[in-house]
Motif scaffolding. Structure first.
Motif, PDB file in Angstrom:
ATOM      1  N   ASP A 202       0.810  -1.162  -0.110  1.00 36.09           N
ATOM      2  CA  ASP A 202      -0.170  -0.059   0.003  1.00 36.09           C
ATOM      3  C   ASP A 202       0.737   1.356  -0.125  1.00 36.09           C
ATOM      4  N   GLN A 204       2.724   2.548   2.242  1.00 39.16           N
ATOM      5  CA  GLN A 204       2.740   3.130   3.227  1.00 39.16           C
ATOM      6  C   GLN A 204       3.979   2.784   4.602  1.00 39.16           C
ATOM      7  N   THR A 212      10.289   5.264  11.680  1.00 35.00           N
ATOM      8  CA  THR A 212      10.075   4.777  10.322  1.00 35.00           C
ATOM      9  C   THR A 212      11.508   4.274   9.972  1.00 35.00           C
ATOM     10  N   PRO A 216       6.751   6.047   4.308  1.00 33.84           N
ATOM     11  CA  PRO A 216       5.345   6.054   3.282  1.00 33.84           C
ATOM     12  C   PRO A 216       5.585   6.989   2.205  1.00 33.84           C
ATOM     13  N   GLY A 219      -0.069   9.408   0.781  1.00 37.42           N
ATOM     14  CA  GLY A 219      -0.960   9.206   2.114  1.00 37.42           C
ATOM     15  C   GLY A 219      -0.714  10.254   3.084  1.00 37.42           C
ATOM     16  N   GLN A 221       0.915  10.141   5.778  1.00 36.90           N
ATOM     17  CA  GLN A 221       2.265  10.369   6.627  1.00 36.90           C
ATOM     18  C   GLN A 221       3.301  10.570   5.581  1.00 36.90           C
ATOM     19  N   SER A 222       3.084  10.937   4.395  1.00 36.09           N
ATOM     20  CA  SER A 222       4.297  11.259   3.404  1.00 36.09           C
ATOM     21  C   SER A 222       4.570  12.763   3.136  1.00 36.09           C
ATOM     22  N   ARG A 268      -1.624  13.006  -1.431  1.00 38.76           N
ATOM     23  CA  ARG A 268      -0.904  13.181  -0.364  1.00 38.76           C
ATOM     24  C   ARG A 268      -1.334  14.293   0.252  1.00 38.76           C
TER      25      ARG A 268
END
Length: 310
Positions: A202, A204, A212, A216, A219, A221-222, A268
């Motif tokens: 996906d 992510q 991290t 990602p 989305g 968190q990017s 995003r």
């Protein structure tokens, strides 16, 4: 007397005949061959000092703090970060690796005029932009301890470089235009084959111990729509040189373009410069074929955003 004169004349004629005989062959003088043309030497990549060389004095403490912020901004610059990324997700090896926009490649090039801001930016202002866009957060104010530490780290890493001269490996490689236009479907196939193992099916990413490990790619968190990586050419150059991680330059140029297009064709967070109109925002800040902001891909209008900016 006459006989003697006749003898002298005959001798003179014989000597003259000898002197005008056919010349003897002379061996040619060997010429020294010209040196073979050598290929132009590539300029050596700058090698920044190792972490172990960070000084132990008060300045060194700022350098070390800058490195910590760079690696883990969610911990050391939490107030200014709005996603799960770290600086070294796009600037690999703690900002040291050539061809991944290393810090030592950027620091000597500022102050500089930037078309993105339409003014002359200092290096500190450039760092502020990273927080605004790549980190989807808010910029630390000028003179903030976070900026001071990051700038100290970049300065220390760049010592010995000429000022205002772009060193080899200073940014992302500029790939030639692809043979055929980048394509979402082909890019998806490259992603599944070469990228999903680390970034997830996906896109992510993956986390471990609250950090991290693999970022990602789209989305909430990017990076947001204002980041440089949303431009397909920037993403393609970075991917070609560095991805899959540890196997850079193994994808073809076409694959790099295709998978960059696939990544950037996902929604995003909104561009913080959003004017309230996607077409107007595109016209003001994304007026380039390299940006998919405001474009329609697979029937979806891109640029609507997926999360409110913190």
């Amino acid at each position: 007397m006459k006989a003697a004169c006749l003898s002298l004349i005959v001798a003179a004629l014989a000597l003259s005949a000898c002197n005008h005989s056919a010349p003897q062959a002379v061996a040619p003088v060997a010429k020294t061959p010209a040196p073979a043309a050598s290929a132009p030497k590539k300029a050596a990549l700058f090698v920044p000092p190792p972490e172990s060389a960070i000084p132990s004095d008060d300045f060194g403490k700022q350098v070390a703090l800058g490195r910590q912020i760079f690696i883990d901004p969610g911990r050391y610059a939490k107030a200014y970060v709005g996603n799960a990324l770290s600086c070294e997700n796009c600037h690999l090896d703690a900002g040291r690796l050539a061809h991944s926009a290393p810090l030592w490649g950027a620091y000597p090039m500022y102050p500089a005029y930037r078309s993105k801001t339409h003014d002359v930016s200092t290096f500190a202002a450039r760092l502020q932009g990273c927080f605004n866009y790549s980190m989807n957060g808010k910029a630390p104010p000028q003179g903030d301890a976070v900026l001071v530490a990051l700038e100290s780290y970049a300065y220390w890493m760049s010592k010995g470089e000429p000022i205002g001269v772009a060193p080899p490996g200073h940014g992302y490689p500029k790939l030639p235009k692809p043979a055929i236009a980048p394509d979402y479907t082909r890019g998806e196939a490259v992603f599944k084959r070469d990228c999903a193992l680390c970034h997830g099916d996906d896109g992510q990413g993956q986390q471990a111990a609250g950090r991290t490990v693999f970022p990602p790619l789209w989305g909430t968190q990017s990076f947001n729509w204002g980041a440089g990586m949303e431009q397909v050419n920037n993403a393609a150059g970075f991917i070609k040189a560095n991805m899959p991680l540890g196997r850079g330059n193994t994808l073809s140029d076409q694959d790099a373009w295709d998978v960059a297009y696939f990544m950037d064709a996902h929604e995003r967070p909104q561009d913080p410069r959003y004017t309230g109109s996607i077409p107007a925002t595109r016209a003001a800040f994304h007026d380039t074929p390299e940006s998919l902001y405001g474009a329609t891909v697979n029937g979806q209008l891109l640029g609507r955003g997926v999360a409110a900016r913190p």
